[in-house]
Design a protein around this motif. Structure first.
Motif, PDB file in Angstrom:
ATOM      1  N   THR A   1      -0.719   3.602  -9.612  1.00 50.97           N
ATOM      2  CA  THR A   1      -0.461   5.271  -9.043  1.00 50.97           C
ATOM      3  C   THR A   1      -0.626   5.874 -10.479  1.00 50.97           C
ATOM      4  O   THR A   1       0.188   5.755 -11.621  1.00 50.97           O
ATOM      5  N   ALA A   2      -1.480   7.168 -10.387  1.00 46.93           N
ATOM      6  CA  ALA A   2      -1.385   8.022 -11.538  1.00 46.93           C
ATOM      7  C   ALA A   2      -0.814   9.098 -10.999  1.00 46.93           C
ATOM      8  O   ALA A   2      -0.674   9.466  -9.823  1.00 46.93           O
TER       9      ALA A   2
ATOM     10  N   PRO B   1       1.753  11.950  -7.122  1.00 44.91           N
ATOM     11  CA  PRO B   1       1.143  10.624  -7.237  1.00 44.91           C
ATOM     12  C   PRO B   1      -0.259  10.913  -6.647  1.00 44.91           C
ATOM     13  O   PRO B   1      -0.565  11.566  -5.952  1.00 44.91           O
ATOM     14  N   LEU B   2      -1.334   9.887  -7.165  1.00 41.90           N
ATOM     15  CA  LEU B   2      -2.548   9.673  -6.701  1.00 41.90           C
ATOM     16  C   LEU B   2      -2.845   7.977  -6.726  1.00 41.90           C
ATOM     17  O   LEU B   2      -2.655   7.579  -7.835  1.00 41.90           O
ATOM     18  N   SER B   3      -2.573   7.620  -5.487  1.00 44.96           N
ATOM     19  CA  SER B   3      -2.573   5.957  -5.504  1.00 44.96           C
ATOM     20  C   SER B   3      -3.910   5.855  -5.232  1.00 44.96           C
ATOM     21  O   SER B   3      -4.832   6.220  -4.752  1.00 44.96           O
TER      22      SER B   3
ATOM     23  N   ALA C   1       1.107  15.885   2.055  1.00 46.75           N
ATOM     24  CA  ALA C   1       2.089  16.110   3.052  1.00 46.75           C
ATOM     25  C   ALA C   1       2.998  14.550   3.179  1.00 46.75           C
ATOM     26  O   ALA C   1       4.044  14.556   3.781  1.00 46.75           O
ATOM     27  N   ASN C   2       2.690  13.742   2.670  1.00 44.60           N
ATOM     28  CA  ASN C   2       3.363  12.376   2.618  1.00 44.60           C
ATOM     29  C   ASN C   2       4.419  12.130   1.661  1.00 44.60           C
ATOM     30  O   ASN C   2       5.048  11.054   1.373  1.00 44.60           O
ATOM     31  N   VAL C   3       4.137  13.245   0.575  1.00 50.57           N
ATOM     32  CA  VAL C   3       4.980  12.986  -0.662  1.00 50.57           C
ATOM     33  C   VAL C   3       6.398  13.892  -0.480  1.00 50.57           C
ATOM     34  O   VAL C   3       6.389  14.864  -0.254  1.00 50.57           O
TER      35      VAL C   3
ATOM     36  N   ARG D   1       0.902  -1.219   0.174  1.00 47.52           N
ATOM     37  CA  ARG D   1      -0.006  -0.007   0.023  1.00 47.52           C
ATOM     38  C   ARG D   1       0.963   1.052  -0.066  1.00 47.52           C
ATOM     39  O   ARG D   1       1.626   1.424   0.973  1.00 47.52           O
ATOM     40  N   PRO D   2       0.928   2.296  -0.829  1.00 52.43           N
ATOM     41  CA  PRO D   2       1.500   3.324  -0.941  1.00 52.43           C
ATOM     42  C   PRO D   2       1.222   4.374   0.025  1.00 52.43           C
ATOM     43  O   PRO D   2       0.146   4.340   0.727  1.00 52.43           O
TER      44      PRO D   2
END
Length: 599
Positions: free
Chosen positions: A397-398, A384-386, A339-341, A289-290
């Motif tokens: 992930t897009a 990213p958009l997971s 905030a997690n990127v 899970r990303p």
């Protein structure tokens, strides 16, 4: 002697009569049962009323267990009635509680409905058994219901389309013919017989004509009502459709009054329980899970725009993300966890709060404010958009395209020589002021000049002389720390980790496990100087062990993160979970980790 004995007996009888008149009669407890008909058809629901008279405490009688009937008590409470009697100037009251049960025959034949029982004070009261003749219905079933689902298994949060098909045989007899609206009205009239479970909020059904063939091979016309809904499973396991039962007073004969209006002359109660498919709900996997996964289930794309693209260090840039796709409805879609990127947070100040977003047509827009940290930042990185794809059963992930920007040095305060236009800039020279009093005489006697002029420092002076070097050292250390924080992102995040975590806990919903998990994992990343801000559960545990945290505390953090992940993708915190994995528990773990020295 005989006369004396006779008079004594008569005297006792006469004196006993007034005593009896002065006593309140004791009313006996009774139980009885009645049924609406003893001639029934398969599929017909029988109404059984059980009356309990003069109980000391009102409690429902026990329904008998039998293989011949399916017996259930009506959801409504008992009806209470009372009757008052006066005989020979004596008054008493009977209180009766009437309980309503439904009994549905399971087979045809001569069936016996066993006694209902009522227990009180060690005594057992029972009704008489009731014999019912049940026959098979000739001409096809009157009412059927079944839930249809395209899926046999789905994941937590995945939209599942369901359809409830209700088949009602069209009434046509003796010149009367009821249409689709009439039959639906009859079906919905008796609300006590109907419960729609997950279809409760469906206001108006669709319908289509249908045909069914009976055992004799004869075809009958039906109205098929279609109730459609979409559900979003919240917990793993067999899906709970709720109680889905439909019933109606199906007409046997109709009549027309003098005004030509049609009404039911005789009817029978028909009730069915809808057949439901097997639908197994699976948890969203935790493996692979990303860190930026926000619960999106389906397939999605994301694009980004930024305005302005030329700013100074610290100035705001509005970043807008547009998300399109199928699966989780846009209204329920959460903002990406920027905030997690780590690729973004190392160059930009990113707000901790997640924007609400706004749906526009086939897309949902999220706008956040970014502030560049340095003048050497040249772009907003690909973001990213997971999401989890239930068809492939894998995470995907897009990504957005990187957006070029230009960052200038922050503006500095202008000095006096810099004011005005460049061509007119001149140094500002203060005009001298003439002293009007001349030189003030100091000493006029040479002997006074030669007198010892030694200076006495004193305690206050020594304190001042000592404080100055200490203040200089403190200022030097503070400046060195500020420079280190400015140059080393990890050190800066570590020093601010505790305060940042408290703000995250305060800004998030107390019952939102996603906010709690994000606050804890981000604190661990910041406090123990991880390269990124978004950590998976396994990465957080590995980081704690690498930094020398005790195994007992690491195991406790691991269990808490696991429980929060389960709650996040399983429908939120239940009331009984709040104490074990709620915000107070997360804050306690963070307080304990704050005492650990980072090595």
């Amino acid at each position: 002697m005989r006369r004396s004995a006779f008079f004594i007996r008569m005297f006792a009888l006469i004196t006993a009569i007034p005593a009896a008149w002065g006593t309140t009669p004791v009313r006996a407890q009774e139980i009885s049962a009645s049924i609406n008909t003893t001639q029934a058809l398969m599929g017909e629901t029988l109404i059984v009323q059980v009356q309990v008279k003069n109980p000391k405490q009102a409690s429902a009688p026990e329904a008998p267990k039998t293989d011949d009937f399916e017996i259930q008590m009506s959801g409504a409470g008992p009806q209470q009635s009372s009757s008052t009697y006066i005989i020979n100037n004596k008054r008493w009251t009977d209180v009766t509680y009437t309980y309503t049960f439904t009994a549905r025959p399971k087979r045809a034949g001569r069936l016996v409905l066993p006694p209902f029982r009522f227990r009180e004070g060690g005594a057992v009261f029972a009704t008489e058994p009731i014999t019912v003749q049940v026959s098979r219905h000739i001409g096809g079933e009157l009412l059927l219901a079944e839930v249809q689902s395209r899926l046999t298994r789905a994941y937590v949060g995945q939209p599942v389309d369901l359809t409830l098909e209700v088949w009602v045989k069209q009434y046509e007899r003796d010149g009367f013919r009821l249409d689709v609206s009439d039959m639906w009205t009859l079906l919905m009239r008796n609300q006590q017989l109907n419960s729609l479970g997950v279809f409760e909020k469906v206001a108006t059904p669709k319908w289509k004509p249908g045909q069914r063939t009976d055992e004799a091979g004869k075809t009958h016309e039906y109205f098929v009502y279609l109730l459609e809904t979409t559900v979003y499973p919240e917990r793993p396991g067999p899906f709970d459709f709720g109680s889905i039962a439909l019933g109606m007073n199906y007409p046997i004969t109709l009549r027309r009054d003098v005004f030509g209006r049609i009404s039911i002359d005789r009817d029978r109660v028909v009730q069915v329980t809808a057949k439901t498919p097997s639908l197994e709900i699976l948890p969203v996997p935790t493996q692979g899970r990303p860190a930026d996964f926000n619960g999106a289930i389906g397939r999605f794309t994301v694009t980004a725009t930024a305005k302005p693209t030329e700013v100074a260090v610290g100035d705001p840039i509005t970043l807008t993300l547009a998300i399109r796709g199928s699966g989780t409805p846009l209204e329920r879609l959460s903002a990406p966890k920027l905030a997690n990127v780590s690729e973004l947070t190392k160059d930009f100040d990113v707000p901790l709060e997640s924007p609400a977003g706004e749906v526009e047509g086939d897309r949902k827009l999220f706008s956040v404010t970014l502030r560049p940290l340095r003048e050497d930042v040249t772009q907003i990185p690909s973001l990213p958009l997971s999401y989890f794809d239930p068809d492939t059963e894998k995470f995907a992930t897009a990504r957005t395209k990187a957006l070029p920007i230009r960052v200038k040095p922050a503006e500095k305060l202008a000095l006096p020589t810099q004011l005005g236009s460049p061509g007119d800039a001149r140094p500002m020279i203060a005009q001298p002021t003439e002293a009007t009093e001349g030189l003030i005489a100091n000493f006029t006697n040479p002997a006074d000049v030669l007198v010892n002029q030694s200076l006495s420092v004193g305690p206050a002076g020594w304190s001042l002389l000592t404080a100055c070097p200490l203040a200089y050292v403190a200022a030097w250390l503070a400046t060195r720390r500020l420079r280190r924080l400015a140059s080393d992102d990890k050190v800066r995040r570590s020093s601010q980790a505790y305060g940042t975590a408290k703000r995250r806990l305060a800004s998030g919903a107390n019952d939102d496990p996603a906010s709690l998990r994000t606050a804890l994992s981000a604190y661990i990343a910041d406090k123990f100087r991880s390269d990124g801000t978004g950590l998976t559960r396994a990465e957080a545990v590995a980081l704690l062990r690498a930094r020398g945290v005790k195994d007992e505390l690491v195991s406790e953090v691991d269990r808490l993160l696991e429980a929060l992940e389960t709650a996040e993708y399983g429908g939120g915190l239940a009331a009984q979970d709040a104490k074990d994995i709620g915000p107070m528990r997360v804050r306690a773990i963070i307080d304990t980790l704050e005492t650990v020295r980072v090595r």
